[in-house]
Scaffold this motif. Structure first.
Motif, PDB file in Angstrom:
ATOM      1  N   GLN A 155       0.822  -1.199   0.000  1.00 37.63           N
ATOM      2  CA  GLN A 155       0.000   0.000   0.000  1.00 37.63           C
ATOM      3  C   GLN A 155       0.863   1.258   0.000  1.00 37.63           C
ATOM      4  N   HIS A 156       1.959   1.239   0.742  1.00 35.92           N
ATOM      5  CA  HIS A 156       2.863   2.394   0.746  1.00 35.92           C
ATOM      6  C   HIS A 156       3.506   2.581  -0.617  1.00 35.92           C
ATOM      7  N   THR A 159       0.751   4.283  -2.745  1.00 38.87           N
ATOM      8  CA  THR A 159       0.412   5.661  -2.373  1.00 38.87           C
ATOM      9  C   THR A 159       1.590   6.606  -2.584  1.00 38.87           C
ATOM     10  N   LYS A 162       1.353   8.715  -5.610  1.00 43.94           N
ATOM     11  CA  LYS A 162       0.214   9.629  -5.671  1.00 43.94           C
ATOM     12  C   LYS A 162      -1.062   8.941  -6.151  1.00 43.94           C
ATOM     13  N   VAL A 163      -1.230   7.709  -5.724  1.00 43.16           N
ATOM     14  CA  VAL A 163      -2.459   6.978  -6.003  1.00 43.16           C
ATOM     15  C   VAL A 163      -3.227   6.834  -4.698  1.00 43.16           C
ATOM     16  N   GLN A 164      -4.501   7.141  -4.731  1.00 40.20           N
ATOM     17  CA  GLN A 164      -5.350   7.078  -3.549  1.00 40.20           C
ATOM     18  C   GLN A 164      -5.950   5.689  -3.418  1.00 40.20           C
ATOM     19  N   LEU A 165      -5.774   5.067  -2.259  1.00 41.41           N
ATOM     20  CA  LEU A 165      -6.300   3.723  -2.046  1.00 41.41           C
ATOM     21  C   LEU A 165      -7.819   3.732  -2.032  1.00 41.41           C
ATOM     22  N   GLY A 232      -6.676   1.226  -6.376  1.00 34.14           N
ATOM     23  CA  GLY A 232      -6.348   2.629  -6.178  1.00 34.14           C
ATOM     24  C   GLY A 232      -6.862   3.479  -7.320  1.00 34.14           C
ATOM     25  N   LYS A 234      -5.806   7.114  -9.443  1.00 29.02           N
ATOM     26  CA  LYS A 234      -4.797   8.145  -9.650  1.00 29.02           C
ATOM     27  C   LYS A 234      -5.382   9.524  -9.374  1.00 29.02           C
ATOM     28  N   SER A 235      -4.644  10.318  -8.643  1.00 28.63           N
ATOM     29  CA  SER A 235      -5.091  11.664  -8.316  1.00 28.63           C
ATOM     30  C   SER A 235      -5.303  12.483  -9.583  1.00 28.63           C
ATOM     31  N   HIS A 238      -2.356  14.738 -10.357  1.00 28.83           N
ATOM     32  CA  HIS A 238      -1.062  14.102 -10.610  1.00 28.83           C
ATOM     33  C   HIS A 238      -0.342  14.847 -11.721  1.00 28.83           C
TER      34      HIS A 238
END
Length: 257
Positions: A155-156, A159, A162-165, A232, A234-235, A238
């Motif tokens: 998960q780290h 993230t 810059k991907v939101q779980l 996830g 993507k923001s 980004h």
């Protein structure tokens, strides 16, 4: 054997989907059923891609394919696609093989549209750790698994790009005893009655999908799922990549379909 839960992912007409490390096309066999979509599958194993092509060709013969598809050889750390080229990127059971796994995730995110969905699966920590403990061959086979991810670690890794779980789940708990038995009795042995019998059971289960084993697997997934699947998005903020990329409307000439 489908690892990704496609009920969690919004696939719409017009979407472009990338399956990195597609292997023999198990997930592509699902995405190509979605109307008016384009699915691209890549892998470094040419034989697997030929098997994937044959699988998709069989689906086409029976009228199951409703979208377009392409296949091609590509390196996950240097994907031959434009920035923000895909609405969905799938990478199932690949990162545990890749030395430069951070570079690989960076590439997966680069080719994903802002607001697009990323799905990554890796072996779950405890079942994988037991396999490593039971068999030196399992943990040292060339091209095999070179690391074990905890849930926090994968998960780290995601993230940090810059991907939101959006969630996660475990899958394929019924396959765990099979791999433990193989590791214990000889990873490459083909004459072990217990291993062969369990393999026949798994094949029967995948073909028939009986309710009792589906229910049992759902219960066991919580404690001993073989795969951890992380979702996830993507923001939308980004920043664009500075890496050179091909024009978005073009696909590499070596893709086959």
């Amino acid at each position: 054997m489908i690892t990704v839960d496609f009920r969690r992912i919004p696939i719409k007409p017009g979407h472009r989907i990338l399956d990195v490390g597609c292997g023999t096309g198990r997930h592509m066999a699902e995405t190509v059923r979605r109307p008016d979509t384009m699915t691209v599958g890549t892998d470094i194993n040419g034989k697997d891609l030929l098997d994937a092509r044959n699988r998709l060709a069989e689906l086409d013969k029976i009228g199951e394919i409703r979208g377009l598809w392409r296949l091609g050889i590509a390196d996950i750390t240097a994907l031959p696609f434009a920035d923000a080229a895909f609405d969905l990127v799938i990478c199932s059971e690949v990162l545990e093989h890749i030395p430069a796994h951070r570079a690989a995730v960076t590439e997966l995110v680069r080719v994903l549209k802002p607001g697009g969905d990323l799905v990554i699966s890796v072996p779950c920590y405890l079942p994988e750790k037991i396999c490593w403990t039971l068999s030196k061959t399992y943990r040292s086979t060339p091209g095999g698994h070179i690391r074990i991810y905890s849930r926090e670690a994968i998960q780290h890794l995601i993230t940090a790009s810059k991907v939101q779980l959006q969630g996660c789940h475990r899958a394929h708990s019924l396959h765990v005893p099979y791999w433990w038995l193989k590791c214990l009795l000889g990873l490459h042995r083909t004459d072990r009655l217990l291993v062969n019998t369990y393999h026949r059971f798994l094949v029967w289960d995948m073909m028939r999908h009986p309710k009792v084993t589906r229910f049992l697997e759902q219960l066991l997934n919580v404690v001993m799922g073989k795969s951890l699947v992380v979702y996830g998005r993507k923001s939308t903020l980004h920043p664009p990549s500075r890496q050179p990329s091909i024009p978005r409307h073009r696909l590499p000439s070596h893709l086959i379909g």
